[in-house]
Design an enzyme around this catalytic site. Structure first.
Site, mmCIF file in Angstrom:
data_model
loop_
_atom_site.group_PDB
_atom_site.id
_atom_site.type_symbol
_atom_site.label_atom_id
_atom_site.label_comp_id
_atom_site.label_asym_id
_atom_site.label_seq_id
_atom_site.Cartn_x
_atom_site.Cartn_y
_atom_site.Cartn_z
ATOM 1 N N ASP A 7 -5.582 -2.988 -2.212
ATOM 2 C CA ASP A 7 -7.019 -2.878 -2.500
ATOM 3 C C ASP A 7 -7.312 -3.385 -3.911
ATOM 4 O OD1 ASP A 7 -5.427 -0.711 -3.154
ATOM 5 O OD2 ASP A 7 -7.000 0.777 -2.963
ATOM 6 N N LYS A 55 0.880 -1.171 0.000
ATOM 7 C CA LYS A 55 0.000 0.000 0.000
ATOM 8 C C LYS A 55 0.918 1.222 0.000
ATOM 9 C CE LYS A 55 -4.184 1.809 0.481
ATOM 10 N NZ LYS A 55 -5.179 1.782 -0.589
ATOM 11 N N ASP A 111 -6.651 -15.848 2.571
ATOM 12 C CA ASP A 111 -7.980 -16.410 2.841
ATOM 13 C C ASP A 111 -8.930 -16.144 1.673
ATOM 14 O OD1 ASP A 111 -7.331 -17.545 5.209
ATOM 15 O OD2 ASP A 111 -8.765 -16.429 6.421
#
Ligand code: NAD
Length: 355
Positions: free
Chosen positions: A221, A189, A249
């Site tokens: 993102d 990020k 996940d």
């Protein structure tokens, strides 16, 4: 080659037994592994008052690789945090310096329907997420909850990565990419976080040592979105602890079946702990219902990454593909028209498919 087998709680011992069955069967063709078992997690707490007794840790240290089942269960949720079964894994990672977590997410064509995404989006998917495991905001100091002078409380954590921590996980990412499709996407990020800016700089620098690997960078993102939109664009993703926690996940859900996914946690020398990503599944424990394929595929990863037995690893993976193609399914992946089997029968089918 010495293997420590730490089966743990719930379905752990059931699925690990099948993985051991497969490893033992490979012995028929000359692969000799010295397998030693030790208690871990809730089982070890019950027996010795410690989820990671000194003898278990000692065995893990001496072994070349560790095959781990799962730990935990509702019985232990009320106990003191330091004695909870999950502490065993955290301590093993720390004591053995297992800083690189490898999480493959592959979709077998036979199971493409199990994903919540359309089969044409996920079919043939084969991603590996390399997540840094011992640093980042999960371990950074200072952290805490404090009273503010003007009233009310404030919670705070510290995101932190040293250059050397970034460098060693970057190397792990590039090395993994060399064994696969030679594409590495580093996720950060960097548009907002200083830690990520350093991450990006160091990964780019390490990249100059791996000219055969195509390196790209992506903001987390966007990566979360791209994993759903066009997941097959990825080969290997390397990222920090928190972003990797979330993305791995997400990626595993692309496959739609928790009972199919293996993982590895490696140190700098390739020693590793191998375990299915699922937990102890207390709801189905002791019923011969658990899918042992994640544990069996974890054993295959162990053969490849710690024991340098690429051929044996490929053989186990091919056997898993074969049993799926033949229609064998445990309850979690069962569909009409396939053949429902239990944990032990699935293990037997994989062993039969090896030869
Ligand atoms: P879980 O992964 O154990 O189970 C989630 C769901 O998936 C359950 O419905 C379970 O039946 C199913 N499932 C899991 N593994 C399966 C398999 N091999 N075959 C078929 N179905 C399977 O997660 P949970 O229920 O959130 O946690 C249960 C316990 O496991 C808790 O004590 C938790 O702390 C612990 N846990 C341990 C680990 C680990 O040992 N690495 C990881 C996650 C959770």
């Amino acid at each position: 080659m010495k293997i420590a087998v730490l089966a743990g709680d719930g379905v752990g011992p059931e699925v690990v037994a099948e993985a051991v069955k497969v490893l033992t069967a490979l012995g028929r063709e000359g692969l000799t592994l010295e397998i030693e078992q030790a208690p871990v997690g809730g089982a070890a707490y019950d027996a010795a008052g410690d989820p990671l007794p000194p003898q278990t840790l000692e065995l893990a240290r001496k072994a070349e690789a560790i095959l781990f089942g799962a730990v935990g269960g509702p019985r232990y949720d009320a106990g003191p945090r330091a004695k909870r079964p999950e502490q065993a894994i955290l301590r093993l990672r720390k004591e053995l310096n297992l800083f690189a977590n490898l999480r493959p997410a592959a979709v077998f064509p036979e199971l493409a329907d199990a994903s919540t995404l359309r089969p044409e989006v996920v079919s043939g998917l084969d991603i590996l997420i390399v997540r840094e495991l011992t640093g980042d905001i999960y371990f950074g100091q200072p952290r805490g909850i404090r009273e503010l002078e003007g009233g009310g409380r404030e919670g705070f954590d510290t995101m932190r990565y040293t250059e050397s921590e970034i460098r060693r996980i970057a190397h792990a990412g590039f090395r993994a990419a060399l064994k696969r499709g030679r594409k590495l996407c580093s996720v950060d990020k960097a548009n907002v976080l200083e830690t990520s800016q350093l991450w990006r700089d160091v990964v780019s620098e390490v990249g100059r040592e791996y000219v055969a690997v195509e390196l790209t960078h992506m903001y987390v993102d966007n990566a979360a979105m791209q994993l759903l939109k066009h997941p097959r664009q990825f080969d290997v993703i390397v990222t920090g602890n928190m972003f990797g926690d979330i993305l791995s996940d997400e990626a595993s859900m692309l496959t739609g079946s928790i009972g199919m996914l293996p993982s590895a946690s490696l140190d700098e020398n390739g020693k590793g702990l191998y375990e299915p990503i699922h937990g102890s599944a207390p709801d189905i424990a002791g019923k011969n219902l658990a899918n042992p394929l994640a544990a069996i595929l974890s054993a295959a990863m162990m053969l490849r990454y710690s024991l340098d037995q690429d051929r044996a690893a490929a053989r186990v993976e091919a056997a898993v593909k074969k049993v799926l193609a033949e229609g064998y399914r445990t309850a979690d992946i069962f569909q009409r028209g396939t053949r429902k089997v239990g944990t032990r029968e699935m293990g037997d089918a994989v062993v039969a498919a090896l030869f």
